[in-house]
Design a protein around this motif. Structure first.
Motif, mmCIF file in Angstrom:
data_model
loop_
_atom_site.group_PDB
_atom_site.id
_atom_site.type_symbol
_atom_site.label_atom_id
_atom_site.label_comp_id
_atom_site.label_asym_id
_atom_site.label_seq_id
_atom_site.Cartn_x
_atom_site.Cartn_y
_atom_site.Cartn_z
ATOM 1 N N GLU A 6 -3.203 -16.790 -8.143
ATOM 2 C CA GLU A 6 -4.082 -17.183 -7.037
ATOM 3 C C GLU A 6 -5.237 -16.196 -6.992
ATOM 4 O OE1 GLU A 6 -1.415 -16.451 -3.863
ATOM 5 O OE2 GLU A 6 0.089 -17.689 -4.869
ATOM 6 N N ALA A 7 -6.435 -16.722 -6.766
ATOM 7 C CA ALA A 7 -7.591 -15.819 -6.757
ATOM 8 C C ALA A 7 -7.333 -14.704 -5.748
ATOM 9 C CB ALA A 7 -8.825 -16.608 -6.353
ATOM 10 N N PRO A 8 -7.521 -13.463 -6.180
ATOM 11 C CA PRO A 8 -7.270 -12.389 -5.224
ATOM 12 C C PRO A 8 -8.206 -12.542 -4.031
ATOM 13 C CG PRO A 8 -7.958 -11.547 -7.368
ATOM 14 C CD PRO A 8 -8.005 -13.028 -7.440
ATOM 15 N N PRO A 9 -7.729 -12.189 -2.866
ATOM 16 C CA PRO A 9 -8.577 -12.314 -1.682
ATOM 17 C C PRO A 9 -9.765 -11.368 -1.794
ATOM 18 C CG PRO A 9 -6.574 -11.083 -1.212
ATOM 19 C CD PRO A 9 -6.475 -11.546 -2.618
ATOM 20 N N MET A 10 -10.663 -11.472 -0.846
ATOM 21 C CA MET A 10 -11.813 -10.552 -0.842
ATOM 22 C C MET A 10 -11.312 -9.133 -1.069
ATOM 23 S SD MET A 10 -13.212 -11.993 2.688
ATOM 24 C CE MET A 10 -11.609 -11.555 3.274
ATOM 25 N N LYS A 11 -12.210 -8.276 -1.345
ATOM 26 C CA LYS A 11 -11.801 -6.921 -1.643
ATOM 27 C C LYS A 11 -10.933 -6.349 -0.514
ATOM 28 C CE LYS A 11 -13.719 -3.141 -4.159
ATOM 29 N NZ LYS A 11 -12.527 -3.228 -4.991
ATOM 30 N N ARG A 12 -9.808 -5.839 -0.916
ATOM 31 C CA ARG A 12 -8.874 -5.312 0.069
ATOM 32 C C ARG A 12 -8.943 -3.789 0.145
ATOM 33 N NH1 ARG A 12 -7.845 -9.576 2.935
ATOM 34 N NH2 ARG A 12 -5.983 -10.784 2.494
ATOM 35 N N SER A 13 -8.495 -3.274 1.282
ATOM 36 C CA SER A 13 -8.316 -1.829 1.410
ATOM 37 C C SER A 13 -7.042 -1.603 2.210
ATOM 38 C CB SER A 13 -9.509 -1.193 2.119
ATOM 39 O OG SER A 13 -9.399 -1.449 3.502
ATOM 40 N N ALA A 14 -6.679 -0.352 2.374
ATOM 41 C CA ALA A 14 -5.449 -0.048 3.111
ATOM 42 C C ALA A 14 -5.521 -0.583 4.540
ATOM 43 C CB ALA A 14 -5.215 1.457 3.113
ATOM 44 N N ASN A 15 -6.762 -0.743 5.063
ATOM 45 C CA ASN A 15 -6.893 -1.231 6.439
ATOM 46 C C ASN A 15 -6.549 -2.706 6.586
ATOM 47 O OD1 ASN A 15 -7.648 1.245 7.384
ATOM 48 N ND2 ASN A 15 -9.846 0.888 6.941
ATOM 49 N N ASP A 16 -6.391 -3.405 5.470
ATOM 50 C CA ASP A 16 -6.010 -4.818 5.546
ATOM 51 C C ASP A 16 -4.498 -4.992 5.663
ATOM 52 O OD1 ASP A 16 -8.554 -6.265 5.242
ATOM 53 O OD2 ASP A 16 -8.647 -5.088 3.379
ATOM 54 N N PHE A 17 -3.770 -3.896 5.686
ATOM 55 C CA PHE A 17 -2.302 -3.988 5.718
ATOM 56 C C PHE A 17 -1.724 -3.117 6.827
ATOM 57 C CE2 PHE A 17 -3.675 -4.939 1.430
ATOM 58 C CZ PHE A 17 -2.946 -6.082 1.126
ATOM 59 N N ILE A 18 -0.641 -3.607 7.393
ATOM 60 C CA ILE A 18 0.145 -2.750 8.295
ATOM 61 C C ILE A 18 1.284 -2.216 7.440
ATOM 62 C CG2 ILE A 18 1.666 -2.711 10.315
ATOM 63 C CD1 ILE A 18 -0.098 -5.106 11.339
ATOM 64 N N PHE A 19 1.357 -0.902 7.331
ATOM 65 C CA PHE A 19 2.387 -0.285 6.477
ATOM 66 C C PHE A 19 3.666 -0.082 7.270
ATOM 67 C CE2 PHE A 19 -1.367 0.232 4.065
ATOM 68 C CZ PHE A 19 -0.969 0.345 2.739
ATOM 69 N N GLY A 20 4.759 -0.557 6.704
ATOM 70 C CA GLY A 20 6.058 -0.418 7.369
ATOM 71 C C GLY A 20 6.893 0.639 6.688
ATOM 72 N N LYS A 21 8.172 0.336 6.555
ATOM 73 C CA LYS A 21 9.092 1.362 6.043
ATOM 74 C C LYS A 21 8.863 1.667 4.558
ATOM 75 C CE LYS A 21 12.691 -1.927 4.835
ATOM 76 N NZ LYS A 21 14.070 -2.347 4.856
ATOM 77 N N VAL A 22 9.338 2.816 4.144
ATOM 78 C CA VAL A 22 9.284 3.184 2.722
ATOM 79 C C VAL A 22 10.425 2.452 2.017
ATOM 80 C CG1 VAL A 22 9.604 5.076 1.073
ATOM 81 C CG2 VAL A 22 8.247 5.439 3.139
ATOM 82 N N LEU A 23 10.079 1.692 0.980
ATOM 83 C CA LEU A 23 11.121 0.948 0.243
ATOM 84 C C LEU A 23 11.772 1.820 -0.824
ATOM 85 C CD1 LEU A 23 9.190 -2.425 -0.249
ATOM 86 C CD2 LEU A 23 11.095 -1.988 1.316
ATOM 87 N N GLY A 24 11.020 2.799 -1.299
ATOM 88 C CA GLY A 24 11.590 3.665 -2.328
ATOM 89 C C GLY A 24 10.545 4.629 -2.838
ATOM 90 N N GLU A 25 11.007 5.595 -3.599
ATOM 91 C CA GLU A 25 10.081 6.582 -4.162
ATOM 92 C C GLU A 25 10.271 6.645 -5.661
ATOM 93 O OE1 GLU A 25 8.691 9.533 -2.155
ATOM 94 O OE2 GLU A 25 9.723 9.236 -0.248
ATOM 95 N N GLY A 26 9.189 6.686 -6.385
ATOM 96 C CA GLY A 26 9.246 6.901 -7.823
ATOM 97 C C GLY A 26 8.862 8.342 -8.094
ATOM 98 N N SER A 27 8.694 8.683 -9.364
ATOM 99 C CA SER A 27 8.410 10.079 -9.659
ATOM 100 C C SER A 27 6.989 10.470 -9.243
ATOM 101 C CB SER A 27 8.623 10.360 -11.141
ATOM 102 O OG SER A 27 8.011 9.358 -11.885
ATOM 103 N N PHE A 28 6.089 9.510 -9.152
ATOM 104 C CA PHE A 28 4.737 9.857 -8.704
ATOM 105 C C PHE A 28 4.180 8.799 -7.754
ATOM 106 C CE2 PHE A 28 2.864 6.679 -11.363
ATOM 107 C CZ PHE A 28 3.781 6.547 -12.373
#
Ligand code: ATP
Length: 490
Positions: A6-28
């Motif tokens: 699907e065509a990606p929406p207009m340019k996104r930034s972190a402000n377009d999302f509400i961040f919830g819980k941490v799902l996991g951590e990788g090495s970086f």
């Protein structure tokens, strides 16, 4: 067969999302659950700190993951929608953001850890989804190279969602023919770097260890390891260190435990072949017909798998010779007296036979006053397992077989005040662990011998060889009710 992302929406930034819980951590990286403020759709957003990527020299890794995900996301196959999709990426001065499919049900490793081994139809189903996924992946010229249960996530509907393409390789003819040597050294270096933080080398193919060329066949090797693990409960190559595991892989040193079904054994044997070109499917062109037509997968329609409801993953009740022979205990008396009747109905049993378990005279923990407690603590000083129970009163103890899939180990199980459920390797006199208590801990006797202790993250599969599973369940339930019900109520 393919459709465009699907065509990606207009340019996104972190402000377009509400961040919830941490799902996991990788090495970086840190992966967050996030909601698109415009559509309310949920995503997993992987946030990689640029500073960290540079410090860890992971630029190639991140680039490769993005490139592979873009190819996959542009070539979604309706009958193999088994990959995490990259919806968009963006960055700010500190971080890179990957907006990915949210796989709600965790990973396959979590389920394997929870239940041990899968029922046969379950191993078949998930094995088949992996084959269907690999067929599509390899047709696109992508080799995953790090396929393992923790990289196989599960969607809300419990279908597989393969992730972690940081080690993937997009092959083309020139690379296949000319850069083999160069690629392989790069692979080996990468493996070395990776294993230092991944901590497991159990699914790595011998050709990657050997630094010979990487072909799609290394994912077929991993498939063999994963089928083995789903059926048996543990991966085929195990050891105390990566080095020990590597040695076993190179020598093809693994065994099938009793009860490993013939069809599963045959397909795994044909996949775990040292020579990559000799593995089942390695000579197939375009479609893994030889893998799909193996009797292990009989009755499955690979193209339709994504449409069907996956079988429920629940603990696999292992049928061993000893468990079936227990159906009629060797010292059972003829007739249908009170003992025989209660046994047949699964009611608490009068201990007509000698149990190897010891239950304290006062079974009800509620009656254990301070004087009685002191007396019991004094009395258990001679007990050689007293050293493991941290000054708690042993309410019940006995040898049980602790099972993981088709493998089992004899342990001394100690139910104590606290509450605790310790298990000890009595041969080496080493405390191996504890079953964690919570209000959610539940027991279930499957027959006189087998009982399950359910905890939120793991189902403990236990067998009392003397056939007093019901007594264990009752004793554990009493302790749970004493400590947790009164807490919940009060
Ligand atoms: P490394 O980068 O060290 O190899 P990794 O691949 O596990 O580790 P990430 O891809 O950052 O690192 O993922 C970290 C954790 O986040 C995963 O183990 C998983 O639990 C969770 N996770 C990752 N992607 C998703 C997703 N799409 N949906 C749900 N959870 C996810």
């Amino acid at each position: 067969m393919t459709e465009n992302l699907e065509a990606p929406p207009m340019k996104r930034s972190a402000n377009d999302f509400i961040f919830g819980k941490v799902l996991g951590e990788g090495s970086f990286s840190t992966v967050f659950l996030a909601k698109d403020v415009h559509t309310s759709k949920e995503f997993a957003i992987k946030v990689c700190q640029k500073r960290h990527i540079i410090r860890e020299k992971k630029q190639d890794y991140v680039k490769r993951e993005k490139e592979t995900l873009l190819v996959l996301s542009k070539n979604v196959k309706e009958s193999a929608p088994y990959f995490v999709r990259l919806y968009c990426t963006f960055q700010d001065p500190e971080s890179l953001y990957f907006v990915l499919t949210y796989a709600k049900k965790g990973d396959l490793l979590g389920y394997l850890n929870k239940v041990g081994s899968f029922e046969d139809h379950c191993s078949k189903f998930y094995g088949a989804e992996i084959v269907q996924a690999l067929e599509h992946l390899h047709c696109l010229g992508i080799v995953h190279r790090d396929l393992k249960p923790e990289n196989i996530l599960l969607s809300e509907s419990m279908h597989i969602v393969i992730t972690d393409f940081g080690s993937a390789k997009i092959l083309n003819c020139v690379e296949m023919d000319e850069k083999n040597k160069e690629n392989s050294e790069e692979d080996a270096g990468e493996l070395k770097r990776k294993s230092s933080f991944v901590g497991t080398a159990q699914y790595v193919s011998p050709e990657i260890l050997n630094r010979t060329r990487t072909t799609p066949s290394c994912d077929l090797w991993a498939l063999g390891c994963i089928i083995y693990q789903m059926v048996a409960g543990l991966p085929p190559f195990r050891g105390h260190s990566d080095y020990a595991i590597f040695q076993k892989i190179m020598k093809l040193e693994y065994e099938y435990p009793d009860g490993f079904p013939d069809d599963a054994r045959d397909i795994v044997t044909q996949l775990l072949v040292l020579e990559p070109s000799e593995r089942l499917g390695a000579k197939d062109i375009g479609s893994y017909t030889s893998v799909k037509s193996h009797p292990f997968f009989s009755g499955l329609d690979f193209e339709e798998l994504h449409k069907v409801k996956p079988p429920e993953i629940c603990p696999h009740l292992v049928r061993t010779e000893s468990s079936s022979s227990f159906e009629i205990p060797s010292d059972a008396q003829p007739g249908l007296g009170a003992n025989e009747l209660s046994r047949a109905l699964g009611l608490p049993l009068a201990p007509s036979r000698k149990s190897s378990t010891v239950t304290r005279s006062k079974l009800s923990i509620a009656d254990l006053d301070e004087t009685e407690r002191e007396k019991m603590l004094e009395g258990q000083k001679e007990n050689k397992f007293n050293q493991f129970v941290e000054n708690n009163v042993i309410l019940k103890q006995g040898f049980i077989d602790k099972r993981v899939g088709l493998f089992s180990r004899r342990r001394m199980l100690l139910l104590t005040t606290g509450p605790h459920l310790y298990y000890v390797d009595s041969g080496n006199m080493v405390l191996k662990g504890e079953i964690p208590w919570s209000l959610d801990l539940k027991t279930e006797a499957k027959n006189f011998k087998t009982f399950f202790v359910y905890t939120p993250n793991r189902t403990y599969y236990l067998e009392d060889p003397t056939g007093f599973a019901l007594e264990w369940c009752k004793a554990i339930d009493d302790v749970r009710n004493f400590y947790f019900r009164s807490n919940a109520e009060g």
